[in-house]
Design a protein around this motif. Structure first.
Motif, PDB file in Angstrom:
ATOM      1  N   ASP A   3       0.846  -1.192   0.000  1.00 39.24           N
ATOM      2  CA  ASP A   3       0.000   0.000   0.000  1.00 39.24           C
ATOM      3  C   ASP A   3       0.877   1.236   0.000  1.00 39.24           C
ATOM      4  O   ASP A   3       1.721   1.402   0.859  1.00 39.24           O
ATOM      5  CB  ASP A   3      -0.884  -0.034   1.257  1.00 39.24           C
ATOM      6  CG  ASP A   3      -1.842   1.137   1.329  1.00 39.24           C
ATOM      7  OD1 ASP A   3      -1.783   1.992   0.437  1.00 39.24           O
ATOM      8  OD2 ASP A   3      -2.643   1.174   2.282  1.00 39.24           O
ATOM      9  N   ASN A   4       0.658   2.139  -0.956  1.00 37.47           N
ATOM     10  CA  ASN A   4       1.527   3.311  -1.054  1.00 37.47           C
ATOM     11  C   ASN A   4       1.034   4.487  -0.224  1.00 37.47           C
ATOM     12  O   ASN A   4       1.588   5.569  -0.290  1.00 37.47           O
ATOM     13  CB  ASN A   4       1.651   3.753  -2.523  1.00 37.47           C
ATOM     14  CG  ASN A   4       0.367   4.358  -3.063  1.00 37.47           C
ATOM     15  OD1 ASN A   4      -0.696   3.735  -3.005  1.00 37.47           O
ATOM     16  ND2 ASN A   4       0.460   5.553  -3.609  1.00 37.47           N
ATOM     17  N   GLN A   5      -0.024   4.259   0.565  1.00 37.84           N
ATOM     18  CA  GLN A   5      -0.559   5.347   1.367  1.00 37.84           C
ATOM     19  C   GLN A   5      -0.074   5.297   2.815  1.00 37.84           C
ATOM     20  O   GLN A   5       0.182   6.315   3.415  1.00 37.84           O
ATOM     21  CB  GLN A   5      -2.102   5.302   1.356  1.00 37.84           C
ATOM     22  CG  GLN A   5      -2.710   5.627  -0.004  1.00 37.84           C
ATOM     23  CD  GLN A   5      -2.416   7.037  -0.425  1.00 37.84           C
ATOM     24  OE1 GLN A   5      -2.380   7.946   0.403  1.00 37.84           O
ATOM     25  NE2 GLN A   5      -2.195   7.250  -1.702  1.00 37.84           N
ATOM     26  N   THR A   6       0.021   4.087   3.376  1.00 35.69           N
ATOM     27  CA  THR A   6       0.447   3.960   4.762  1.00 35.69           C
ATOM     28  C   THR A   6       1.473   2.854   4.901  1.00 35.69           C
ATOM     29  O   THR A   6       1.489   1.900   4.136  1.00 35.69           O
ATOM     30  CB  THR A   6      -0.750   3.640   5.688  1.00 35.69           C
ATOM     31  OG1 THR A   6      -1.350   2.414   5.276  1.00 35.69           O
ATOM     32  CG2 THR A   6      -1.784   4.755   5.643  1.00 35.69           C
ATOM     33  N   ASP A   9       1.567   2.253  10.930  1.00 35.34           N
ATOM     34  CA  ASP A   9       0.727   3.339  11.445  1.00 35.34           C
ATOM     35  C   ASP A   9       1.189   4.697  10.944  1.00 35.34           C
ATOM     36  O   ASP A   9       0.695   5.725  11.394  1.00 35.34           O
ATOM     37  CB  ASP A   9       0.742   3.342  12.991  1.00 35.34           C
ATOM     38  CG  ASP A   9       0.137   2.068  13.561  1.00 35.34           C
ATOM     39  OD1 ASP A   9      -0.800   1.539  12.931  1.00 35.34           O
ATOM     40  OD2 ASP A   9       0.608   1.602  14.622  1.00 35.34           O
ATOM     41  N   ILE A  10       2.153   4.717  10.011  1.00 38.51           N
ATOM     42  CA  ILE A  10       2.728   5.975   9.549  1.00 38.51           C
ATOM     43  C   ILE A  10       2.236   6.280   8.136  1.00 38.51           C
ATOM     44  O   ILE A  10       2.330   5.428   7.249  1.00 38.51           O
ATOM     45  CB  ILE A  10       4.268   5.919   9.555  1.00 38.51           C
ATOM     46  CG1 ILE A  10       4.766   5.546  10.948  1.00 38.51           C
ATOM     47  CG2 ILE A  10       4.863   7.257   9.126  1.00 38.51           C
ATOM     48  CD1 ILE A  10       6.256   5.325  11.007  1.00 38.51           C
ATOM     49  N   SER A  11       1.703   7.480   7.915  1.00 40.02           N
ATOM     50  CA  SER A  11       1.255   7.861   6.585  1.00 40.02           C
ATOM     51  C   SER A  11       2.454   8.181   5.710  1.00 40.02           C
ATOM     52  O   SER A  11       3.526   8.543   6.203  1.00 40.02           O
ATOM     53  CB  SER A  11       0.335   9.081   6.661  1.00 40.02           C
ATOM     54  OG  SER A  11       1.064  10.227   7.058  1.00 40.02           O
ATOM     55  N   LEU A  12       2.274   8.040   4.401  1.00 38.37           N
ATOM     56  CA  LEU A  12       3.363   8.343   3.475  1.00 38.37           C
ATOM     57  C   LEU A  12       3.816   9.797   3.587  1.00 38.37           C
ATOM     58  O   LEU A  12       5.021  10.047   3.673  1.00 38.37           O
ATOM     59  CB  LEU A  12       2.931   8.016   2.044  1.00 38.37           C
ATOM     60  CG  LEU A  12       3.943   8.335   0.943  1.00 38.37           C
ATOM     61  CD1 LEU A  12       5.250   7.599   1.179  1.00 38.37           C
ATOM     62  CD2 LEU A  12       3.363   7.956  -0.419  1.00 38.37           C
ATOM     63  N   GLY A  14       3.689  11.757   6.144  1.00 43.00           N
ATOM     64  CA  GLY A  14       4.414  11.895   7.409  1.00 43.00           C
ATOM     65  C   GLY A  14       5.791  11.274   7.343  1.00 43.00           C
ATOM     66  O   GLY A  14       6.767  11.824   7.863  1.00 43.00           O
ATOM     67  N   THR A  40       8.144   0.139  -2.330  1.00 42.05           N
ATOM     68  CA  THR A  40       6.715   0.333  -2.516  1.00 42.05           C
ATOM     69  C   THR A  40       6.211  -0.333  -3.788  1.00 42.05           C
ATOM     70  O   THR A  40       5.135  -0.929  -3.814  1.00 42.05           O
ATOM     71  CB  THR A  40       6.384   1.839  -2.571  1.00 42.05           C
ATOM     72  OG1 THR A  40       6.813   2.459  -1.366  1.00 42.05           O
ATOM     73  CG2 THR A  40       4.887   2.088  -2.742  1.00 42.05           C
ATOM     74  N   GLU A 160       3.296  12.929  -3.718  1.00 38.36           N
ATOM     75  CA  GLU A 160       3.556  13.148  -2.294  1.00 38.36           C
ATOM     76  C   GLU A 160       5.012  13.536  -2.056  1.00 38.36           C
ATOM     77  O   GLU A 160       5.308  14.384  -1.221  1.00 38.36           O
ATOM     78  CB  GLU A 160       3.203  11.888  -1.500  1.00 38.36           C
ATOM     79  CG  GLU A 160       1.719  11.554  -1.455  1.00 38.36           C
ATOM     80  CD  GLU A 160       0.900  12.629  -0.746  1.00 38.36           C
ATOM     81  OE1 GLU A 160       1.474  13.426   0.017  1.00 38.36           O
ATOM     82  OE2 GLU A 160      -0.325  12.668  -0.965  1.00 38.36           O
TER      83      GLU A 160
END
Length: 246
Positions: A3-6, A9-12, A14, A40, A160
Motif C-alpha cells: 500500500d503506497n498510502q500507509t 501506522d505511519i502515513s506516506l 508523514g 513500494t 507526495e
C-alpha cells in the motif's frame, strides 16, 4: 505491491516529512526516497529498482539510487543523455516503457539498457514548481511490469514526494547560498589583507594595491583571490577567515 498510502501506522506524507528532517543533506533524502519507491513498487514476484534525478539551476545533477544496479542503470542514461527518467524530469511528463525490445523512442540507449538485463521502465516527473526538475525512474528485468496499478502508485508517490522534495531543495539552496556567501567574504578578506601587504611593501594606496593584484591576476590568468592568497602566503601568514554569528 504494498500500500503506497500507509506503512504500518505511519502515513506516506508523514514518513517523507520525517525523512527530510532526519536527512543530513538532499542526497541522503533522495537515497531514502529511492529505496522507499523501490520497496513500494516491488512485490514478492517482481523486483523493481529505482533511480532519482534532480536537476537544479547552476548545480550538477544529483542522482540517487535504491541499489548499485539502479545507479548503474541511471549512469547509462547520462552516458547517452537520454532515457525515461531524464525525459520525465526535463519535460514534466510520464514515460512508460512496456518492453525495451519493442521500444523505438530512445535511440542507442535502448540497446544499452537491454544489454544490462532491463526490459521495462517507468519515468515519472516529480513536480517542483520551477525550483528544480526531478524524475523518478523505475526499472524491472521483466517486461509489462508497469501496469495501470503500478503507474497510479508511482504517480501518487511522486506527487507526495514533491511536497517534501520542495522543502529539501529550499534547504539545499539556502545552504548553497550561505556557503557561496562565506566563500565570497573569505575571498574579499584575503584580497584586502593582500592589498594591505602590498601597501606596506610599496608605500602605495589601497587603490594602487588592488590595481597591482588585478594586473597580476590578468597577466597570469589566475583568479584574483588565488593571487591574493599567494601574496598572503608569501610572508608566512595563514589565510584569514571570515566568521559569521550563528
Amino acid at each position: 505491491m504494498t500500500d503506497n498510502q500507509t506503512f504500518g501506522d505511519i502515513s506516506l506524507p508523514g514518513m517523507l516529512q520525517d525523512m527530510v528532517l532526519e536527512s543530513s543533506d538532499i542526497n541522503e533524502f533522495l537515497d531514502g526516497l529511492a529505496i522507499l519507491a523501490a520497496d513500494t513498487l516491488s512485490s514478492p514476484d517482481i523486483e523493481v529498482s529505482c533511480g532519482i534525478t534532480l536537476l537544479r539551476p547552476r548545480a550538477r545533477a544529483t542522482v540517487a539510487s535504491s541499489s548499485e544496479h539502479a545507479r548503474r542503470m541511471d549512469e547509462i542514461q547520462y552516458e547517452f543523455d537520454d532515457g525515461p527518467c531524464l525525459r520525465a524530469a526535463r519535460e514534466g511528463q510520464m514515460y512508460v516503457v512496456a518492453d525495451f525490445t519493442t521500444e523505438s523512442r530512445f535511440g542507442e540507449y535502448t540497446a544499452a539498457i537491454i544489454d544490462h538485463g532491463i526490459r521495462s521502465a517507468l519515468g515519472v516527473p516529480i513536480p517542483l514548481d520551477g525550483l528544480a526538475a526531478a524524475g523518478l525512474d523505475l526499472y524491472s528485468a521483466k517486461p509489462q511490469v508497469f501496469d495501470e496499478e503500478a503507474i497510479a502508485a508511482a504517480a501518487e508517490l511522486a506527487h507526495e514526494a514533491s511536497k517534501s522534495l520542495r522543502m529539501a531543495v529550499r534547504v539545499a539552496h539556502a545552504a548553497d547560498t550561505s556557503q557561496q556567501l562565506r566563500s565570497a567574504m573569505d575571498s574579499r578578506t584575503t584580497i584586502d589583507v593582500a592589498a594591505g601587504i602590498i601597501m606596506a611593501q610599496n608605500r602605495c594606496s589601497h587603490e594602487t594595491a588592488i590595481t597591482i593584484l588585478k594586473a597580476a591576476s590578468s597577466g597570469r590568468n589566475i583568479k584574483l583571490a588565488a593571487i591574493a592568497a599567494a601574496v598572503v602566503a608569501s610572508i608566512g601568514q595563514p589565510l584569514p577567515e571570515t566568521h559569521f554569528d550563528s
